[in-house]
Write an enzyme that holds these catalytic residues in place. Structure first.
Site, PDB file in Angstrom:
ATOM      1  N   SER A 125      -4.609  86.385 -11.038  1.00  0.00           N
ATOM      2  CA  SER A 125      -6.051  86.599 -10.903  1.00  0.00           C
ATOM      3  C   SER A 125      -6.824  85.307 -11.127  1.00  0.00           C
ATOM      4  O   SER A 125      -6.389  84.424 -11.878  1.00  0.00           O
ATOM      5  CB  SER A 125      -6.462  87.633 -11.944  1.00  0.00           C
ATOM      6  N   TYR A 150      -6.804  91.306 -21.066  1.00  0.00           N
ATOM      7  CA  TYR A 150      -6.317  91.461 -19.686  1.00  0.00           C
ATOM      8  C   TYR A 150      -6.006  90.089 -19.077  1.00  0.00           C
ATOM      9  O   TYR A 150      -4.916  89.842 -18.560  1.00  0.00           O
ATOM     10  CB  TYR A 150      -7.346  92.209 -18.811  1.00  0.00           C
ATOM     11  N   LYS A 154      -2.305  87.992 -17.772  1.00  0.00           N
ATOM     12  CA  LYS A 154      -2.031  87.276 -16.509  1.00  0.00           C
ATOM     13  C   LYS A 154      -1.609  85.833 -16.814  1.00  0.00           C
ATOM     14  O   LYS A 154      -0.672  85.305 -16.221  1.00  0.00           O
ATOM     15  CB  LYS A 154      -3.275  87.277 -15.610  1.00  0.00           C
ATOM     16  N   PHE A 179      -9.059  86.346  -5.935  1.00  0.00           N
ATOM     17  CA  PHE A 179     -10.447  86.272  -6.370  1.00  0.00           C
ATOM     18  C   PHE A 179     -10.992  87.710  -6.404  1.00  0.00           C
ATOM     19  O   PHE A 179     -10.445  88.522  -7.125  1.00  0.00           O
ATOM     20  CB  PHE A 179     -11.205  85.201  -5.562  1.00  0.00           C
ATOM     21  N   GLY A 295     -18.942  87.767 -21.267  1.00  0.00           N
ATOM     22  CA  GLY A 295     -17.742  87.203 -20.645  1.00  0.00           C
ATOM     23  C   GLY A 295     -17.916  86.831 -19.181  1.00  0.00           C
ATOM     24  O   GLY A 295     -17.056  86.167 -18.602  1.00  0.00           O
TER      25      GLY A 295
HETATM   26  P1  NAD Z   1      -4.387  99.506  -9.333  1.00  0.00           P
HETATM   27  O1  NAD Z   1      -4.600 100.028 -10.699  1.00  0.00           O
HETATM   28  O2  NAD Z   1      -5.056 100.182  -8.194  1.00  0.00           O
HETATM   29  O3  NAD Z   1      -2.828  99.418  -9.012  1.00  0.00           O
HETATM   30  C1  NAD Z   1      -1.869  99.151  -9.997  1.00  0.00           C
HETATM   31  C2  NAD Z   1      -0.784 100.199  -9.860  1.00  0.00           C
HETATM   32  O4  NAD Z   1       0.233  99.929 -10.835  1.00  0.00           O
HETATM   33  C3  NAD Z   1      -1.272 101.616 -10.099  1.00  0.00           C
HETATM   34  O5  NAD Z   1      -0.902 102.431  -9.013  1.00  0.00           O
HETATM   35  C4  NAD Z   1      -0.577 102.044 -11.379  1.00  0.00           C
HETATM   36  O6  NAD Z   1      -0.278 103.431 -11.360  1.00  0.00           O
HETATM   37  C5  NAD Z   1       0.668 101.171 -11.363  1.00  0.00           C
HETATM   38  N1  NAD Z   1       1.264 100.871 -12.662  1.00  0.00           N
HETATM   39  C6  NAD Z   1       0.659 100.393 -13.772  1.00  0.00           C
HETATM   40  N2  NAD Z   1       1.543 100.201 -14.740  1.00  0.00           N
HETATM   41  C7  NAD Z   1       2.748 100.557 -14.247  1.00  0.00           C
HETATM   42  C8  NAD Z   1       4.063 100.581 -14.774  1.00  0.00           C
HETATM   43  N3  NAD Z   1       4.325 100.219 -16.030  1.00  0.00           N
HETATM   44  N4  NAD Z   1       5.075 101.019 -13.984  1.00  0.00           N
HETATM   45  C9  NAD Z   1       4.820 101.400 -12.705  1.00  0.00           C
HETATM   46  N5  NAD Z   1       3.607 101.396 -12.159  1.00  0.00           N
HETATM   47  C10 NAD Z   1       2.583 100.977 -12.914  1.00  0.00           C
HETATM   48  O7  NAD Z   1      -4.793  97.956  -9.375  1.00  0.00           O
HETATM   49  P2  NAD Z   1      -4.933  96.928  -8.167  1.00  0.00           P
HETATM   50  O8  NAD Z   1      -6.370  96.627  -8.037  1.00  0.00           O
HETATM   51  O9  NAD Z   1      -4.153  97.380  -7.026  1.00  0.00           O
HETATM   52  O10 NAD Z   1      -4.264  95.659  -8.826  1.00  0.00           O
HETATM   53  C11 NAD Z   1      -2.926  95.315  -8.564  1.00  0.00           C
HETATM   54  C12 NAD Z   1      -2.591  94.060  -9.357  1.00  0.00           C
HETATM   55  O11 NAD Z   1      -3.471  93.015  -8.962  1.00  0.00           O
HETATM   56  C13 NAD Z   1      -2.776  94.226 -10.861  1.00  0.00           C
HETATM   57  O12 NAD Z   1      -1.736  93.547 -11.511  1.00  0.00           O
HETATM   58  C14 NAD Z   1      -4.094  93.554 -11.134  1.00  0.00           C
HETATM   59  O13 NAD Z   1      -4.141  93.022 -12.431  1.00  0.00           O
HETATM   60  C15 NAD Z   1      -4.095  92.441 -10.094  1.00  0.00           C
HETATM   61  N6  NAD Z   1      -5.441  92.003  -9.724  1.00  0.00           N
HETATM   62  C16 NAD Z   1      -6.345  92.924  -9.265  1.00  0.00           C
HETATM   63  C17 NAD Z   1      -7.627  92.501  -8.922  1.00  0.00           C
HETATM   64  C18 NAD Z   1      -8.662  93.494  -8.464  1.00  0.00           C
HETATM   65  O14 NAD Z   1      -9.857  93.176  -8.542  1.00  0.00           O
HETATM   66  N7  NAD Z   1      -8.284  94.653  -7.975  1.00  0.00           N
HETATM   67  C19 NAD Z   1      -7.986  91.151  -9.046  1.00  0.00           C
HETATM   68  C20 NAD Z   1      -7.029  90.244  -9.485  1.00  0.00           C
HETATM   69  C21 NAD Z   1      -5.755  90.688  -9.825  1.00  0.00           C
HETATM   70  C1  WQD Z   2     -18.741  90.948  -9.853  1.00  0.00           C
HETATM   71  C2  WQD Z   2     -20.201  90.580 -10.084  1.00  0.00           C
HETATM   72  C3  WQD Z   2     -20.951  91.081 -12.306  1.00  0.00           C
HETATM   73  C4  WQD Z   2     -20.602  95.438 -11.935  1.00  0.00           C
HETATM   74  C5  WQD Z   2     -13.331  91.188 -12.526  1.00  0.00           C
HETATM   75  C6  WQD Z   2     -12.298  90.734 -13.515  1.00  0.00           C
HETATM   76  C7  WQD Z   2     -11.319  89.821 -12.849  1.00  0.00           C
HETATM   77  C8  WQD Z   2     -10.747  90.438 -11.579  1.00  0.00           C
HETATM   78  C9  WQD Z   2     -11.792  90.985 -10.677  1.00  0.00           C
HETATM   79  C10 WQD Z   2      -8.660  91.438 -12.018  1.00  0.00           C
HETATM   80  C11 WQD Z   2     -20.452  89.926 -11.440  1.00  0.00           C
HETATM   81  C12 WQD Z   2     -21.680  91.926 -11.293  1.00  0.00           C
HETATM   82  C13 WQD Z   2     -20.579  94.084 -11.688  1.00  0.00           C
HETATM   83  C14 WQD Z   2     -21.845  96.086 -12.124  1.00  0.00           C
HETATM   84  C15 WQD Z   2     -22.952  93.968 -11.766  1.00  0.00           C
HETATM   85  N1  WQD Z   2      -9.879  91.537 -11.833  1.00  0.00           N
HETATM   86  N2  WQD Z   2     -21.727  93.363 -11.606  1.00  0.00           N
HETATM   87  N3  WQD Z   2     -22.973  95.316 -12.023  1.00  0.00           N
HETATM   88  O1  WQD Z   2     -16.287  90.135 -13.063  1.00  0.00           O
HETATM   89  O2  WQD Z   2     -15.811  88.759 -11.009  1.00  0.00           O
HETATM   90  O3  WQD Z   2     -14.002  90.036 -12.021  1.00  0.00           O
HETATM   91  O4  WQD Z   2     -12.669  91.825 -11.423  1.00  0.00           O
HETATM   92  O5  WQD Z   2      -8.010  90.444 -12.193  1.00  0.00           O
HETATM   93  O6  WQD Z   2     -10.339  89.564 -13.794  1.00  0.00           O
HETATM   94  O7  WQD Z   2     -12.962  90.067 -14.577  1.00  0.00           O
HETATM   95  O8  WQD Z   2     -15.802  91.260 -10.835  1.00  0.00           O
HETATM   96  O9  WQD Z   2     -16.677  93.223  -9.670  1.00  0.00           O
HETATM   97  O10 WQD Z   2     -16.700  93.202 -12.186  1.00  0.00           O
HETATM   98  O11 WQD Z   2     -18.266  91.703 -10.957  1.00  0.00           O
HETATM   99  O12 WQD Z   2     -24.002  93.336 -11.721  1.00  0.00           O
HETATM  100  O13 WQD Z   2     -21.946  97.292 -12.380  1.00  0.00           O
HETATM  101  O14 WQD Z   2     -20.964  91.793 -10.100  1.00  0.00           O
HETATM  102  O15 WQD Z   2     -21.806  90.682 -13.346  1.00  0.00           O
HETATM  103  O16 WQD Z   2     -21.453  88.985 -11.268  1.00  0.00           O
HETATM  104  P1  WQD Z   2     -15.566  89.989 -11.797  1.00  0.00           P
HETATM  105  P2  WQD Z   2     -16.818  92.445 -10.918  1.00  0.00           P
END
Ligand code: NAD
Ligand code: WQD
Length: 330
Positions: A125, A150, A154, A179, A295
């Protein structure tokens, strides 16, 4: 057809990766404990791809069960998406986050090694970057100094993977730093569908559009950004999914570790996102400004030039297309 295991494959990003894999001639095998997803995702993936999906209901911390799956099905590579992902929840439940995210990765690595599978893509992330740096963020920028459990999971997993490739030359590891993934497949059949209360911007906008939330809180209006609201690099989840396939195809999973940013390189403000949503869905979003969220940084966007050059990948869908696709799930 090469089998690619996707841990967390029923989740938001993993399920979209499954579509891209099929499209590119790979067979995705989904491993998920459905802690944050629903089994209906599998059925919908089968409708989209017109293929039978192999899936296992497994917590990947369960090494015995996991290794039995590796024994049963030959695995070319693993995309490791499984994990808990809420920043706010991780502050309340840090042990669960360390146990699930780091524990599951260690379990997976051990089972892969024992099964002679050494190709891994890890869902990391943008959160791993130290905030106080010039933009756009590049893969060579400083990481660490993270303020929540969290993000630390990562960061720690990235360090574990870096140490691993140094100790054992057989591994091919790719760290994908996402991102801000948004939107959904154009069918509207799969989507981001977290089980708890959403924290991210787009899921909150959708809840307001569906009248499940009365109003959107916009966190802060006096950041030093184009309009005072937070700026992020929003990437369409199908582009992100294609990025995973780009890391795998053409025999790109060579030995060693590489890191890639996945974003568009462009920043959009919260107000721009709201306006774009309104314009392309026709639904007005009522919002109010509230204080900044602890944060949050003012601005974050990346340079994805490394992925563009080395993987021949580039993003295809802009914010407008992302909103047009979101309209399908409303
Ligand atoms: P999500 O919660 O939709 O998907 C994660 C999946 O993993 C879920 O289906 C959950 O049931 C499964 N899971 C969790 N723990 C498990 C375990 N111990 N064994 C088996 N399955 C398990 O999340 P996502 O948005 O698809 O994110 C996927 C990955 O990408 C995550 O690692 C997340 O941290 C990372 N990520 C997501 C974002 C985002 O904004 N969505 C951004 C950056 C990184
Ligand atoms: C985006 C923008 C908020 C909600 C987070 C995690 C990051 C990654 C992605 C997994 C910001 C604003 C949001 C709301 C708002 N996840 N906002 N009202 O913060 O960039 O990243 O998700 O790895 O680790 O920190 O994403 O979608 O939460 O926020 O004004 O109800 O929207 O302040 O500027 P962020 P976000």
């Amino acid at each position: 057809m090469k089998n690619v295991f996707i841990t967390g494959g029923a989740g938001y990003i993993g399920s979209h990766c499954a579509i891209s894999l099929f499209k590119n001639g790979y067979n995705p095998i989904i491993l998920d404990n459905f802690s944050n997803s629903r089994s209906s995702v599998i059925k919908n993936l089968e409708i989209i791809t017109d293929k039978k999906i192999t899936f296992y209901d497994v917590d990947i911390r369960d090494k015995k069960k996991l290794i039995s799956i590796f024994k049963k099905i030959s695995c070319y590579a693993v995309i490791h998406c499984a994990g808990l992902k809420s920043v706010a929840e991780s502050i309340r439940r840090p042990i669960d986050y360390f146990d699930n995210n780091i524990g599951s990765t260690l379990s997976l690595l051990e089972c892969m090694r024992k099964s002679n599978v050494f190709k891994l893509i890890f869902s990391s992330s943008a959160t791993v970057y130290d905030n106080n740096q010039l933009l756009p963020l590049k893969e060579t920028n400083k990481t660490g100094n993270i303020k929540n459990p969290y993000g630390n999971t990562k960061y720690i997993i990235e360090r574990i993977l870096m140490d691993l490739v140094k100790s054992d030359y057989r591994w091919s590891i790719r760290i994908a730093r996402y991102f801000n993934p948004i939107s959904n497949h154009s069918s509207g059949l799969i989507k981001e569908n977290p089980k708890g209360i959403p924290n991210n911007l787009i899921p909150c906008i959708i809840k307001v559009a569906q009248k499940k939330l009365p109003i959107l809180k916009v966190f802060g209006k006096n950041y030093k950004t184009k309009d005072g609201t937070g700026v992020r690099d929003y990437i369409h989840v199908m582009d992100l999914a294609d990025g995973h396939v780009a890391m795998i195809k053409n025999n790109r999973l060579k030995k060693g570790l590489k890191i890639y940013n996945f974003g568009t390189g462009k920043g959009s403000s919260v107000l721009e996102v709201i306006r774009s949503f309104e314009k392309h869905t026709g639904i007005l979003i009522s919002f109010k400004f509230t204080k900044r969220r602890t944060g949050d940084v003012a601005e974050s966007f990346c340079s994805a030039n490394k992925a563009i050059k080395e993987l021949n990948w580039k993003y295809r869908y802009d914010l407008k297309q992302a909103m047009i696709d979101i309209k399908k799930i409303l």
